[in-house]
Structures are given as C-alpha cells and as structure tokens.
Design a protein around this motif. Structure first.
Motif, PDB file in Angstrom:
ATOM      1  N   PRO A   1       8.901   1.026   5.914  1.00 48.00           N
ATOM      2  CA  PRO A   1       9.461  -0.013   5.027  1.00 48.00           C
ATOM      3  C   PRO A   1       8.691   0.019   3.615  1.00 48.00           C
ATOM      4  CG  PRO A   1       8.748  -0.897   7.231  1.00 48.00           C
ATOM      5  CD  PRO A   1       8.024   0.309   7.185  1.00 48.00           C
ATOM      6  N   HIS A   2       9.309  -0.323   2.626  1.00 46.97           N
ATOM      7  CA  HIS A   2       8.934  -0.465   1.402  1.00 46.97           C
ATOM      8  C   HIS A   2       9.085  -1.560   0.462  1.00 46.97           C
ATOM      9  CE1 HIS A   2       7.236   3.716   0.600  1.00 46.97           C
ATOM     10  NE2 HIS A   2       8.114   3.832   2.017  1.00 46.97           N
ATOM     11  N   VAL A   3       8.308  -2.096  -0.261  1.00 47.98           N
ATOM     12  CA  VAL A   3       9.024  -3.168  -1.183  1.00 47.98           C
ATOM     13  C   VAL A   3      10.099  -2.927  -1.834  1.00 47.98           C
ATOM     14  CG1 VAL A   3       6.249  -4.155  -1.523  1.00 47.98           C
ATOM     15  CG2 VAL A   3       7.440  -2.698  -3.058  1.00 47.98           C
TER      16      VAL A   3
ATOM     17  N   ALA B   1      10.779  12.136   1.473  1.00 48.41           N
ATOM     18  CA  ALA B   1      11.087  11.752   2.862  1.00 48.41           C
ATOM     19  C   ALA B   1      10.221  10.625   3.375  1.00 48.41           C
ATOM     20  CB  ALA B   1      11.362  12.795   3.461  1.00 48.41           C
ATOM     21  N   CYS B   2      10.700   9.536   3.890  1.00 49.39           N
ATOM     22  CA  CYS B   2       9.680   8.671   4.615  1.00 49.39           C
ATOM     23  C   CYS B   2      10.155   7.635   5.588  1.00 49.39           C
ATOM     24  CB  CYS B   2       9.121   7.665   3.289  1.00 49.39           C
ATOM     25  SG  CYS B   2       7.769   6.590   3.997  1.00 49.39           S
ATOM     26  N   CYS B   3       9.647   7.040   6.611  1.00 48.19           N
ATOM     27  CA  CYS B   3      10.382   6.537   7.598  1.00 48.19           C
ATOM     28  C   CYS B   3       9.855   4.903   7.573  1.00 48.19           C
ATOM     29  CB  CYS B   3      10.265   7.045   8.964  1.00 48.19           C
ATOM     30  SG  CYS B   3       8.318   7.230   9.248  1.00 48.19           S
TER      31      CYS B   3
ATOM     32  N   GLN C   1       0.970  -1.225   0.059  1.00 44.73           N
ATOM     33  CA  GLN C   1       0.029   0.170   0.084  1.00 44.73           C
ATOM     34  C   GLN C   1       0.880   1.343   0.072  1.00 44.73           C
ATOM     35  OE1 GLN C   1      -3.327  -1.159  -0.051  1.00 44.73           O
ATOM     36  NE2 GLN C   1      -2.503  -3.258   0.396  1.00 44.73           N
ATOM     37  N   HIS C   2       1.903   1.274   0.761  1.00 48.02           N
ATOM     38  CA  HIS C   2       2.783   2.437   1.068  1.00 48.02           C
ATOM     39  C   HIS C   2       3.534   2.778  -0.236  1.00 48.02           C
ATOM     40  CE1 HIS C   2       4.277   5.018   4.588  1.00 48.02           C
ATOM     41  NE2 HIS C   2       4.747   5.759   3.223  1.00 48.02           N
ATOM     42  N   THR C   3       4.072   1.825  -0.850  1.00 50.41           N
ATOM     43  CA  THR C   3       4.858   2.230  -2.130  1.00 50.41           C
ATOM     44  C   THR C   3       3.733   2.483  -3.118  1.00 50.41           C
ATOM     45  OG1 THR C   3       6.494   0.498  -1.288  1.00 50.41           O
ATOM     46  CG2 THR C   3       6.834   1.376  -3.563  1.00 50.41           C
ATOM     47  N   GLY C   4       2.772   2.000  -3.316  1.00 52.25           N
ATOM     48  CA  GLY C   4       1.871   2.397  -4.108  1.00 52.25           C
ATOM     49  C   GLY C   4       1.296   3.699  -4.081  1.00 52.25           C
ATOM     50  N   GLU C   5       1.328   3.996  -2.866  1.00 57.06           N
ATOM     51  CA  GLU C   5       0.977   5.656  -2.302  1.00 57.06           C
ATOM     52  C   GLU C   5       1.870   6.746  -2.616  1.00 57.06           C
ATOM     53  OE1 GLU C   5       1.588   9.243  -0.316  1.00 57.06           O
ATOM     54  OE2 GLU C   5       2.455   7.553   0.535  1.00 57.06           O
ATOM     55  N   HIS C   6       3.264   6.221  -2.604  1.00 56.41           N
ATOM     56  CA  HIS C   6       4.320   6.880  -3.182  1.00 56.41           C
ATOM     57  C   HIS C   6       4.182   7.132  -4.474  1.00 56.41           C
ATOM     58  CE1 HIS C   6       7.462   7.432   0.259  1.00 56.41           C
ATOM     59  NE2 HIS C   6       6.510   7.066   0.999  1.00 56.41           N
ATOM     60  N   ILE C   7       4.139   6.145  -5.382  1.00 54.28           N
ATOM     61  CA  ILE C   7       3.775   6.167  -6.620  1.00 54.28           C
ATOM     62  C   ILE C   7       2.816   7.178  -7.075  1.00 54.28           C
ATOM     63  CG2 ILE C   7       3.556   4.971  -8.833  1.00 54.28           C
ATOM     64  CD1 ILE C   7       4.846   2.523  -7.721  1.00 54.28           C
TER      65      ILE C   7
END
Ligand SMILES: [Zn+2]
Length: 395
Positions: A204-206, A200-202, A104-110
């Motif tokens: 974990p990502h895929v 900037a992000c704290c 979810q989080h990496t998807g959000e960044h994209i």
C-alpha cells in the motif's frame, strides 16, 4: 480455500472492515491462526513488515493481531485468542503503524526511482521494519550524491504528485518500462509516481507524495560492491531530527557555544587533550627516572606496579631501563586490582626464561598476551597484585 480478498488494493486507507471468519486454528504458545474472507491487514512480503491491530469478535471483544502473512493468496492473521468460525467480525488495523509504513515505502520508491534514472542502479535489496528502512543499490554513491538525491526526493514530495497503483494487462505491461526486483508472474501491480518512478510493487502507498511529509537519509555505507542507504520518512524522520537536535543542543550547552561552533570547540578540545597527554607522559617519565635511580642496583627480579594508566611506550622504555641495570626479570604492571593490569616484562642482565613467567600469568591469573624470548606483554583481569608478585617470586 478461496484467495483472501485484499481490501488494501481497493483502498489503501481502509483501516476498519467487516469480515467473516473462515477458519481458526490453534498454534503454539496461546496463538491462533485466523483466516477471514477479506482483510485490510497487509501481510509481510517484499521486504516490508506486516500490519498489526485488532479483530473484534461477534461480542465486540478486541483480539490482538500480532502478525499477518500470505501464502498462495490466502492471508493468515496471528491472534492471541480464538475466533469462532462462521461468525462476523470487525478488523481494525493499527493505522499509525500502517500510515508510517506507507510513508516510508512511497519515499523509498521516489528515492530509488531517482537513483535509477540518474545513475542507472537497481534496487537489489529493500527492508522496511519498525526500526529501519534500508535500500541496497547496485553501484556506489558518495556523500555529495546522497545529499543531491535527498534534495530531489524532497522536491518530489513538495510537488504533491498523485501516486497511481494499477494492474495493467499483459499487453500494456509488455510496452511499459518499470523497475522490478524479480521476474514477476501473475497479476503485476504497478506503482507510478509520474516524473519520478514506475515500479512493480505489492504494498500500500500514500495517495499523494506530500503525505510523506519529508525524507531524510540517515546513513549510507559501501555494501557488496554497491551502497546501502538508510532513510526515514514522515513522523519517523521528524522524530530522528528531534532526537539529533536535542543531542546537539545538549552538547553545545555543555561546551557553552552555539551549535554551529560545536565542531570548532571539539577540535580545540582534542588538540588540548593531545597536548596535555604529552605533558603528562613527560612528567611521568621524569618521576620514573627518580624512582628508577632510587632502586638498589644489586637487586634482581624488579617489578614496578603503577596504578595510573601508563602509556604503552613509557612502559616499554621503563622496562628497558630496568633491564639495563638489573638481573632477572624486569617488569612493569600498570592498572589496579579492580580493573586489572597491562604488563610488560623483559629479562635483565643474567637472563631468565620469560616463557615460564608468561605461563604462570596465563595459567594462574588468566592473563592474555604474547611476546618473544626478550620481552613479553599482555593484560590480566581483576587480581590481587600481592598474590601475582608472590607467585612470580617463586620463579
Ligand atoms: Zn515497493
């Protein structure tokens, strides 16, 4: 106490780890606060909910970790049983939960990276829980924008790009252009998805974008001058699509049509329904005419009680027709004793004060309503209509 070593920064895929119990304090309701020397449990921060899982104590007994938090670099695990200070334990995070959060989080960044580069909007709010993923942007987006963004975000997923997480030096940071929600102090961690986002992000990502699987926008709405977008990625997105597909299949089966013709069928049904309602009202009107003609013109205080759900306009028309012919109160109650009634009451030829009647309905039967000196209306919950009429008869 020294800061907890954050194993998720060394490898986001560490789901099992050994650690030493530095402290364990009892909390309320059978909870314990456990601090380890190192952990792979990602604490709740930056809008993302925490990791959960278990810690196996020195005897191999699994103890549940229900929440993880961080303060001044020290990570606290909330457990449902105590752990002995100074003992070696093994932590195991709920990997399905964590991997989903990473997707979810990496998807959000994209998605946010593309919104930023194409529209110049900032991501001013982010929420990632077990039930939803929402992002708030500082400007508006319409349905076409959302669709185009969704396709572009999925293209970034298909391109299988390596996600880079780094801690640049102060000098490197000064030269770097990156998205950031607030002015950061201390070590700034930068997550880069080449060609799409630097932020900037704290969390974990895929390691590569393909692991996100796919990204689906599930809703968007105007929010504080901008827009709030809800997305789902990976397994969660698949689950959402499966559920929607099941619903659509069920509807098309019940309408005996194919999925692509469901909307046509619904439109046709609504038109037919509208037409039938019109015919029903017409028939009710005719029936009422006969009914009204049959009432003795010398009667005053006439109340009609109809158990069918009567149209509001027809109720008003009927009340007016009654008031033109009769004295005292002229009213219509529509409904049943079980479900309650809607009512409209007017005064007939010789006139009677409507407020007194409205007061009785409100005080004795809990009615809600309003009106003026010529006509009142409202509704009553479940009542015995016989009792209502006998009370009104006393006025
Ligand atoms: Zn982030």
């Amino acid at each position: 106490m020294v800061k907890t070593r954050e194993l998720y920064y060394e490898d986001a895929y560490t789901y099992k780890f050994d650690a030493m119990v530095l402290s364990c304090k009892e909390g309320k309701g059978g909870t314990f606060f456990v601090i380890l020397d190192q952990t792979a449990f990602f604490p709740e921060q930056g809008g993302q909910s925490s990791d959960v899982g278990v810690i196996e104590d020195e005897n191999g007994t699994s103890i549940k970790v229900t929440h993880t938090s961080i303060k001044d670099g020290i990570i606290t695990h909330v457990t449902d049983a105590p752990l002995r200070e100074g003992t070696k334990v093994t932590g195991r995070i709920d990997w399905g939960h964590r991997f989903s959060n990473m997707q979810q989080h990496t998807g959000e960044h994209i998605f946010s990276g593309i919104v930023h580069s194409e529209f110049g909007y900032d991501n001013v709010g982010f929420h990632l829980s077990d039930s939803e993923v929402t992002m708030d942007y500082s400007g508006p987006l319409n349905a076409d924008d959302i669709k185009a963004l969704e396709i572009k975000a999925n293209r970034a997923i298909w391109e299988n790009i390596e996600v880079q997480c780094t801690f640049p030096s102060k000098e490197e940071l000064d030269k770097l252009e990156y998205r950031s929600k607030k002015e950061l102090t201390g070590d700034v961690r930068i997550v880069t998805i080449p060609g799409y986002d630097v932020c900037a992000c704290c969390a974990p990502h895929v390691s590569t974008t393909a692991e996100i699987g796919f990204l689906k926008v599930v809703s968007f709405q105007a929010y504080k001058g901008g827009v709030r977008v809800s997305i789902l990625c990976g397994k969660r997105a698949l689950g959402y699509i499966q559920d929607e597909h099941d619903i659509l299949s069920e509807i098309s089966r019940s309408l005996t049509t194919s999925a692509d013709k469901v909307m046509d069928s619904v439109t046709k049904m609504r038109e037919e329904n509208h037409e039938l309602k019109g015919k029903l009202i017409e028939a009710q009107e005719k029936l009422l005419e006969y009914e009204l003609q049959a009432i003795d013109k010398n009667l005053s205080d006439v109340f009609l009680v109809k158990d069918s759900g009567m149209d509001g306009n027809l109720m008003r028309k009927t009340v007016n027709a009654l008031a033109a012919e009769h004295g005292g109160y002229c009213g219509v109650f529509s409904g049943t004793d079980e479900s309650g009634y809607k009512y409209i009451v007017a005064t007939g030829a010789e006139g009677k004060e409507l407020k007194a009647l409205q007061d009785v309905l409100k005080e004795k039967f809990g009615a809600k309503g309003g009106g003026n000196t010529a006509m009142i209306q409202g509704s009553i919950g479940a009542v015995v209509m016989g009792e209502v009429l006998s009370e009104l008869g006393k006025l």
